[in-house]
Design an enzyme around this catalytic site. Structure first.
Site, mmCIF file in Angstrom:
data_model
loop_
_atom_site.group_PDB
_atom_site.id
_atom_site.type_symbol
_atom_site.label_atom_id
_atom_site.label_comp_id
_atom_site.label_asym_id
_atom_site.label_seq_id
_atom_site.Cartn_x
_atom_site.Cartn_y
_atom_site.Cartn_z
ATOM 1 N N TRP A 1 -28.208 45.315 -24.479
ATOM 2 C CA TRP A 1 -27.729 46.489 -25.226
ATOM 3 C C TRP A 1 -28.304 46.542 -26.624
ATOM 4 O O TRP A 1 -28.513 47.623 -27.187
ATOM 5 C CB TRP A 1 -26.191 46.555 -25.234
ATOM 6 C CG TRP A 1 -25.662 46.875 -23.870
ATOM 7 C CD1 TRP A 1 -24.905 46.069 -23.075
ATOM 8 C CD2 TRP A 1 -25.880 48.084 -23.118
ATOM 9 N NE1 TRP A 1 -24.642 46.697 -21.880
ATOM 10 C CE2 TRP A 1 -25.218 47.920 -21.874
ATOM 11 C CE3 TRP A 1 -26.571 49.268 -23.358
ATOM 12 C CZ2 TRP A 1 -25.229 48.917 -20.889
ATOM 13 C CZ3 TRP A 1 -26.576 50.257 -22.375
ATOM 14 C CH2 TRP A 1 -25.910 50.071 -21.157
ATOM 15 N N ASP B 1 -21.988 47.501 -32.489
ATOM 16 C CA ASP B 1 -21.700 48.022 -31.152
ATOM 17 C C ASP B 1 -20.614 47.118 -30.574
ATOM 18 O O ASP B 1 -20.877 45.994 -30.174
ATOM 19 C CB ASP B 1 -22.968 47.986 -30.295
ATOM 20 C CG ASP B 1 -22.712 48.428 -28.849
ATOM 21 O OD1 ASP B 1 -21.547 48.757 -28.517
ATOM 22 O OD2 ASP B 1 -23.673 48.443 -28.065
ATOM 23 N N LYS C 1 -14.841 50.390 -21.314
ATOM 24 C CA LYS C 1 -14.783 48.949 -21.100
ATOM 25 C C LYS C 1 -13.356 48.460 -21.356
ATOM 26 O O LYS C 1 -12.723 47.899 -20.491
ATOM 27 C CB LYS C 1 -15.759 48.205 -22.016
ATOM 28 C CG LYS C 1 -17.190 48.736 -21.996
ATOM 29 C CD LYS C 1 -17.964 48.312 -20.773
ATOM 30 C CE LYS C 1 -19.251 49.068 -20.533
ATOM 31 N NZ LYS C 1 -20.253 49.037 -21.591
HETATM 32 C C1 LIG Z 1 -21.667 49.592 -21.705
HETATM 33 C C2 LIG Z 1 -22.269 49.335 -23.034
HETATM 34 C C3 LIG Z 1 -23.047 50.288 -23.703
HETATM 35 C C4 LIG Z 1 -23.425 51.615 -23.088
HETATM 36 O O1 LIG Z 1 -22.329 52.384 -22.934
HETATM 37 P P1 LIG Z 1 -22.390 53.868 -22.306
HETATM 38 O O2 LIG Z 1 -21.026 54.344 -22.634
HETATM 39 O O3 LIG Z 1 -22.682 53.724 -20.858
HETATM 40 O O4 LIG Z 1 -23.454 54.628 -23.025
HETATM 41 C C5 LIG Z 1 -23.526 49.983 -24.948
HETATM 42 N N1 LIG Z 1 -23.263 48.792 -25.522
HETATM 43 C C6 LIG Z 1 -22.527 47.853 -24.910
HETATM 44 C C7 LIG Z 1 -22.272 46.562 -25.608
HETATM 45 C C8 LIG Z 1 -22.004 48.087 -23.650
HETATM 46 O O5 LIG Z 1 -21.267 47.154 -23.039
#
Ligand SMILES: *Cc1c(COP(=O)(O)O)cnc(C)c1O
Length: 367
Positions: A101, A171, A195
């Site tokens: 990511w 993030d 998540k």
């Molecule tokens: C799942 C995830 C993303 C991407 O998320 P989307 O909502 O599918 O765009 C980005 N960063 C991390 C750490 C993730 O786990």
């Protein structure tokens, strides 16, 4: 048989929240309309979004000089929005390369003409550790991007990198509200909801107010200042997702808040890590000090055997344990809504699988 969902995302939500959604779906607050059918400009929804923000501020102790924004477009859109809104002075950011990511974030920032310096990488350990800064941070960078929890690789930051005056942009998609962080340590935090917060379709942005409003001519849908001014209702927000996330936030408060939740998450994660560390069949390759509380990748070292483990687990109601296609093996995601009983059921299953396997090996040898 109980079933437990170990998916990395969209992921398990608290059962009482699902029950409440079901109960109030036909008529939200006596309106004879479902939450999906009411106007985002209605008083009913105003209360929903205001309470969601207030509860989030309360849980994370978000200071008044931070804005809370409700976006769509997932975590991925923030890989674009963050540089467009915050990298306005030098169009130059730093990034710690902690895995998939983080690389995606670097790629998207470069697509909007932002220079991205990799300040450290975990590539040499195949991302089984966190990257450390390889030198003091250049104080002219617009910000430094980190991924607090690496969903695929199973690492997470507790201590944060020292960046001086340069804001940290985090993030936090996969450990948002799963462990305690101090919001003041960040210029911005973002997290896709699916998540650890609620349904897909909602992304939370928490941003320090002095960092926004410096970009010229942004597309409206990417403009943090505009979203802050319009209280995230420049256009129709994801009404249902905000409502459901709001219920999860109330559930988290009822559990006792984030200190309690983090403690629980530590107990859950340690149960699984302790099992894996004493196992002679299963192995978690992540360095203990850098391990995630949320996503636990593990392997047997034999892909055929991994497939048997996953198939057997599914029969026992232990769902979605297949590892990410990039790393293979197994991955158990232990988000806030995963009960300890689910982790115990997983450990019991893995121990039984290991014992059976050892017996099979013994019989093969003695035959
Ligand atoms: C799942 C995830 C993303 C991407 O998320 P989307 O909502 O599918 O765009 C980005 N960063 C991390 C750490 C993730 O786990």
């Amino acid at each position: 048989m109980s079933t437990y969902n170990f998916s990395a995302g969209p992921a398990v939500m608290p059962k009482p929240v699902i029950a409440q959604i079901q109960a109030e779906l036909p008529s939200f607050q006596g309106s004879e309309m479902s939450i999906m059918e009411i106007s985002h400009r209605s008083q009913l929804f105003d209360q929903v979004i205001n309470e969601a923000e207030a509860d989030l501020r309360d849980l994370m102790q978000i200071p008044d000089n931070y804005r809370v924004l409700f976006f769509q477009g997932g975590g991925t859109l923030q890989f674009t929005a963050a540089p467009l809104n915050l990298a306005t002075k030098h169009h130059h950011i730093g990034l710690l390369d902690s895995g998939h990511w983080a690389s995606r974030a670097a790629e998207e920032a470069r697509r909007v003409n932002t220079q991205v310096d990799i300040l450290g990488t975990a590539a040499p350990t195949h991302f089984t550790t966190l990257p450390r800064l390889n030198k003091p941070v250049d104080q002219t960078l617009d910000y430094v991007h980190i991924t607090t929890n690496n969903t695929i690789e199973g690492t997470a930051y507790t201590a944060l990198p020292e960046t001086g005056q340069v804001p940290l942009v985090a993030d936090m998609s996969s450990n948002f509200l799963g462990q305690v962080y101090n919001v003041n340590d960040f210029g911005m935090i973002f997290a896709g909801a699916q998540k650890n917060l609620g349904p897909a379709g909602l992304t939370i942005v928490i941003v320090r107010d002095d960092l926004i409003g410096h970009a010229k001519q942004l597309p409206s849908m990417l403009d943090y200042q505009l979203f802050a001014d319009k209280r995230s209702m420049f256009n129709t927000p994801p009404v249902f997702a905000i409502y459901a996330a709001g219920l999860v936030l109330k559930w988290l408060k009822a559990q006792g808040g984030l200190n309690v939740i983090e403690q629980r998450n530590r107990v859950k994660a340690n149960l699984l890590y302790d099992f894996l560390d004493q196992s002679t069949l299963f192995n978690c390759q992540v360095k203990p000090a850098d391990r995630s509380l949320m996503n636990v990748p593990f392997v047997t070292g034999n892909p055929d055997l991994d497939a048997q483990v996953i198939a057997g687990a599914t029969k026992h109601g232990l769902l979605n344990l297949k590892g990410h296609r990039l790393v293979g093996g197994m991955r158990a995601s232990l988000y806030n809504a995963m009960p300890l009983a689910g982790v115990q059921a997983l450990v019991d299953y893995l121990a039984a699988f290991e014992a059976d396997h050892a017996k099979g090996e013994f019989e093969n040898v003695s035959n």
